[in-house]
Write a protein that holds these residues in place. Structure first.
Motif, PDB file in Angstrom:
ATOM      1  N   ALA A 189      -4.193  -9.047  -3.144  1.00  0.00           N
ATOM      2  CA  ALA A 189      -5.433  -8.279  -3.330  1.00  0.00           C
ATOM      3  C   ALA A 189      -6.418  -8.530  -2.194  1.00  0.00           C
ATOM      4  O   ALA A 189      -7.069  -7.598  -1.703  1.00  0.00           O
ATOM      5  N   ASP A 190      -6.525  -9.776  -1.751  1.00  0.00           N
ATOM      6  CA  ASP A 190      -7.437 -10.102  -0.646  1.00  0.00           C
ATOM      7  C   ASP A 190      -7.004  -9.410   0.639  1.00  0.00           C
ATOM      8  O   ASP A 190      -7.838  -8.892   1.399  1.00  0.00           O
ATOM      9  N   GLU A 215       0.821  -1.211   0.000  1.00  0.00           N
ATOM     10  CA  GLU A 215       0.000   0.000   0.000  1.00  0.00           C
ATOM     11  C   GLU A 215       0.857   1.264   0.000  1.00  0.00           C
ATOM     12  O   GLU A 215       0.531   2.249  -0.659  1.00  0.00           O
ATOM     13  N   GLY A 231     -14.406   3.348  -3.899  1.00  0.00           N
ATOM     14  CA  GLY A 231     -15.182   2.149  -4.155  1.00  0.00           C
ATOM     15  C   GLY A 231     -16.042   2.312  -5.392  1.00  0.00           C
ATOM     16  O   GLY A 231     -15.764   3.141  -6.262  1.00  0.00           O
ATOM     17  N   SER A 234      -7.790  -5.736   0.610  1.00  0.00           N
ATOM     18  CA  SER A 234      -9.228  -5.446   0.658  1.00  0.00           C
ATOM     19  C   SER A 234      -9.790  -5.538   2.060  1.00  0.00           C
ATOM     20  O   SER A 234     -10.917  -5.112   2.307  1.00  0.00           O
ATOM     21  N   THR A 271     -12.605  -5.173  -6.233  1.00  0.00           N
ATOM     22  CA  THR A 271     -12.294  -4.826  -4.847  1.00  0.00           C
ATOM     23  C   THR A 271     -11.176  -3.790  -4.788  1.00  0.00           C
ATOM     24  O   THR A 271     -10.467  -3.546  -5.774  1.00  0.00           O
ATOM     25  N   ARG A 272     -11.019  -3.212  -3.616  1.00  0.00           N
ATOM     26  CA  ARG A 272      -9.961  -2.229  -3.405  1.00  0.00           C
ATOM     27  C   ARG A 272      -8.590  -2.856  -3.657  1.00  0.00           C
ATOM     28  O   ARG A 272      -7.712  -2.245  -4.275  1.00  0.00           O
ATOM     29  N   GLY A 273      -8.404  -4.068  -3.167  1.00  0.00           N
ATOM     30  CA  GLY A 273      -7.123  -4.751  -3.355  1.00  0.00           C
ATOM     31  C   GLY A 273      -6.837  -5.055  -4.815  1.00  0.00           C
ATOM     32  O   GLY A 273      -5.699  -4.898  -5.286  1.00  0.00           O
ATOM     33  N   GLN A 274      -7.841  -5.499  -5.553  1.00  0.00           N
ATOM     34  CA  GLN A 274      -7.655  -5.785  -6.974  1.00  0.00           C
ATOM     35  C   GLN A 274      -7.290  -4.518  -7.739  1.00  0.00           C
ATOM     36  O   GLN A 274      -6.436  -4.548  -8.632  1.00  0.00           O
ATOM     37  N   ILE A 295     -10.009   2.717  -5.690  1.00  0.00           N
ATOM     38  CA  ILE A 295      -9.353   2.454  -4.409  1.00  0.00           C
ATOM     39  C   ILE A 295      -9.864   3.410  -3.340  1.00  0.00           C
ATOM     40  O   ILE A 295     -10.140   3.012  -2.201  1.00  0.00           O
TER      41      ILE A 295
END
Length: 509
Positions: free
Chosen positions: A324-325, A101, A136, A328, A183-186, A133
Motif C-alpha cells: 500500500a505504501d 496496479e 482521492g 501511494s 491512501t490510494r495504495g490502501q 483510487i
C-alpha cells in the motif's frame, strides 16, 4: 517484398500505443517495448492477445513473429490488447507495485464488463474503492458524483437489478464517505482483497458442449481446469487440478484431457484391467476455438509447473502495508522516501536548495560540492535504514538475482557480514554486478561481513528506499569522492538532477 503493418496495442486503461511493425519483428520484442512503457519487471504474468472473428481471445506466442499470427490484416491498424494472462493465488506474491496496479486495472475492467460476476452490494463497495483510487478524498456530493461518472464501475447487471442511476450513486457515496481518507495504495489493496474472494476471479471461460450438445463453460485458472453449468459460472461442477493432468490434446472441434485418478489403483496392462487415468472430452463450434482452449491450457499448465519448480523463490508473501505504501508513492518522486535519513535535512529540502543554488548563478564547482556534501551526509546516516526489505528488494531485482529469498539464502551462508557500511564498501569497489555469480564472488572474498543478523540489525535502525538497483549502485559508485572520475561525477550529477528535484537542472552551466 513484405510490408510493414501499423499495430495499435490497447492498454488496460484504454490508452493506445501505435507501432509500425516490421515482418521480422517477434512478439517478445514488441511485448518488451510495451512493458517498458510502464517499467514492468514481472512480465511473466502478462501478454498480448487479439480477438478473432468470434471475439475469442487469441494470445500471441512470444517465440513467433507478430505478423505470423492469424491476425486480421484487413483492419488498419491491427488491434492488439495488453492484459493479465496468468493469475496467481494472491496479489501479495507480486514483488513489484507496477504488477499490483496492473492487476487492479485488469480486475476493475473485468468487473465493469461483467467478466467477474458479483452482486450489487459488492459492486458498490468496489466502486467506492475505485473512486478513492482515481480521485482521492472529496467532500462535496456534487464533486463526488461528477467524479463517479468518469470512472467505469457499474456493470450492466447492476442496472438490471437497480434501474435508478441515482440509487446506485447514493450507495457508492455512502461507502465512499465511510472509507474517505485512506491512501490510494490502501484503497487498491482493499479493492484487490475483495475481488480475489469472488468465485469468478482469475478464470478464463470458454463455451463448450458435451456429446449430447449441452452447453457448458470450461474455466482455466491457476488452480486447474473446471467445468461449469452454462447458467452458473460461480460453482464448478467438476475441477481437474493441474497436478493431476497427464495430457492435453485436441483434434478439429474436440478438446480432450487425461486426468490421473489417485483413488484408482493402476493395474498392469497384461491383466487388461482399468488404468488410473480418466479421459474427458468437450466439443466446440469451430476448430479455431478448440486450438485456442488447448493453447491456453498448455500455457497455464506450464505456468503451474514453473511456479511449482521455483516455489521456494516465487512464493514470498509481501506485507500488505508495504504494498500500500509503494502504491501511494508518486512514481516520479519515489526517491523522496529517502527524507529524514538525515535527521536535520530532508532530501526534498536539500534538492530544492541545490536547485536554488543553480538558479542563482552559483558556479559549477559550488553546486557540485554541495551535492557531494549532501550525499556524503546521507551516506553517513545509512546506518539508520528502518526496513531491510527496501535494500534487499532492490538488490534482488538486479539482473539474475531474481528474488528476496535468493539474496537471503546467499547472505545467510556468509558468516562475516558485519555492517551496512561494509556491504556498501564492497559494492562501491565493483562496477559490474552483472550476475548472481559476481555477487557471490564478491561476498565470498571479503572477510569484514559478519552475519546476516548483524546486517538486519543495522538496517532496522532507520529507513531508505530507492527506485532501482541501478540507481542504488550509481549512488554507491559515485560515493568514492576524489577518486571518482569526471565521467562518473557527471553521471551522478545527471542522476541527481533528474531524480531529486522537480525540474531537471543543467549543472554544466
Amino acid at each position: 517484398m513484405a510490408e510493414n503493418h501499423k499495430v495499435q496495442v490497447v492498454l488496460l486503461d484504454d490508452r493506445k500505443l501505435t507501432f509500425n511493425v516490421q515482418p521480422k519483428m517477434y512478439t517478445c520484442d514488441l511485448f518488451d517495448i510495451v512493458s517498458s512503457h510502464f517499467n514492468l519487471k514481472e512480465k511473466e504474468y502478462f501478454g498480448l492477445y487479439y480477438l478473432d472473428e468470434s471475439s475469442n481471445q487469441q494470445w500471441l506466442q512470444t517465440d513467433r513473429k507478430v505478423l505470423d499470427h492469424d491476425l486480421s490484416k484487413k483492419t488498419d491498424p491491427i488491434l492488439l490488447y495488453f492484459a493479465v494472462r496468468f493469475y496467481i493465488e494472491n496479489m501479495y506474491y507480486l514483488q513489484d507495485s507496477v504488477s499490483v496496479e496492473l492487476y487492479y486495472m485488469q480486475a476493475r475492467q473485468s468487473v465493469y464488463k461483467g467478466v467477474i460476476e458479483c452482486d450489487s452490494s459488492t459492486v458498490f463497495e468496489l466502486a467506492a474503492y475505485a473512486l478513492q483510487i482515481a480521485q482521492g478524498s472529496l467532500i462535496r456530493d456534487g464533486q463526488v458524483r461528477e467524479a463517479l461518472k468518469k470512472v467505469p464501475v457499474f456493470p450492466a447487471s447492476t442496472f438490471s437489478d437497480h434501474p435508478s442511476i441515482q440509487y446506485c450513486e447514493d450507495q457508492v457515496l455512502k461507502r465512499y464517505y465511510a472509507i474517505n481518507g485512506i491512501t490510494r495504495g490502501q484503497a487498491m489493496v482493499s479493492y484487490m482483497s475483495v475481488v480475489e474472494k469472488l468465485p469468478t476471479y482469475g478464470i478464463h471461460y470458454y463455451e463448450v458442449k458435451n456429446k449430447q450438445g449441452i452447453s457448458s463453460w470450461l474455466g482455466l485458472s491457476f488452480k486447474g481446469i473446471a467445468q461449469f453449468d452454462y447458467s452458473d459460472k460461480r460453482v464448478a461442477r467438476k475441477v481437474f487440478p493441474w497436478k493431476y493432468l497427464e495430457n492435453l490434446y485436441f483434434r478439429d472441434k474436440k478438446f480432450s484431457i487425461e486426468v490421473h485418478d489417485p483413488k484408482r489403483v493402476s493395474v498392469s496392462r497384461r491383466t487388461f484391467g482399468p488404468s488410473n487415468v480418466n479421459v474427458y472430452a468437450w466439443f466446440t463450434n469451430k476448430p479455431q476455438l478448440t486450438k485456442c482452449i488447448w493453447s491456453m491450457a498448455v500455457c497455464q499448465h506450464q505456468f503451474f509447473l514453473d511456479r511449482l519448480q521455483n516455489k521456494s523463490t516465487l512464493m514470498i508473501k509481501r506485507c500488505p502495508n508495504v504494498i500500500a505504501d509503494e502504491l501511494s508513492l508518486p512514481r516520479t518522486q519515489s526517491l523522496q522516501t529517502l527524507n529524514h535519513m538525515n535527521s536535520h535535512v530532508s532530501l526534498q529540502e536539500s534538492a530544492l536548495n541545490t536547485l536554488n543554488m543553480s538558479k542563482t548563478g552559483s558556479s559549477k564547482s559550488t553546486t557540485e560540492s554541495y551535492c557531494w556534501y549532501f550525499i556524503s551526509s546521507c551516506i553517513d546516516k545509512l546506518v539508520h535504514i528502518r526496513q531491510p526489505y527496501s535494500l534487499l528488494t532492490i538488490l534482488s531485482t538486479h539482473y539474475t538475482l531474481y528474488s528476496l529469498y535468493s539474496l537471503l539464502t546467499i547472505l545467510s551462508t556468509h558468516y562475516t557480514l558485519y555492517s551496512l557500511y561494509s556491504l556498501l564498501t564492497i559494492l562501491s569497489t565493483h562496477y559490474t554486478l552483472y550476475s548472481l555469480y559476481s555477487l557471490l564472488t564478491i561476498l565470498s572474498t571479503h572477510s569484514t561481513l559478519y552475519s546476516l543478523y548483524s546486517l538486519l540489525t543495522t538496517l532496522s535502525a532507520g529507513h531508505a528506499a530507492f527506485i532501482t538497483a541501478a540507481e542504488l549502485l550509481t549512488i554507491i559508485i559515485m560515493l568514492q569522492g576524489k577518486k571518482t572520475t569526471t565521467l562518473r561525477r557527471e553521471m551522478f550529477i545527471s542522476w541527481f538532477s533528474v531524480h531529486l528535484v522537480d525540474s531537471v537542472v543543467d549543472f554544466s552551466q
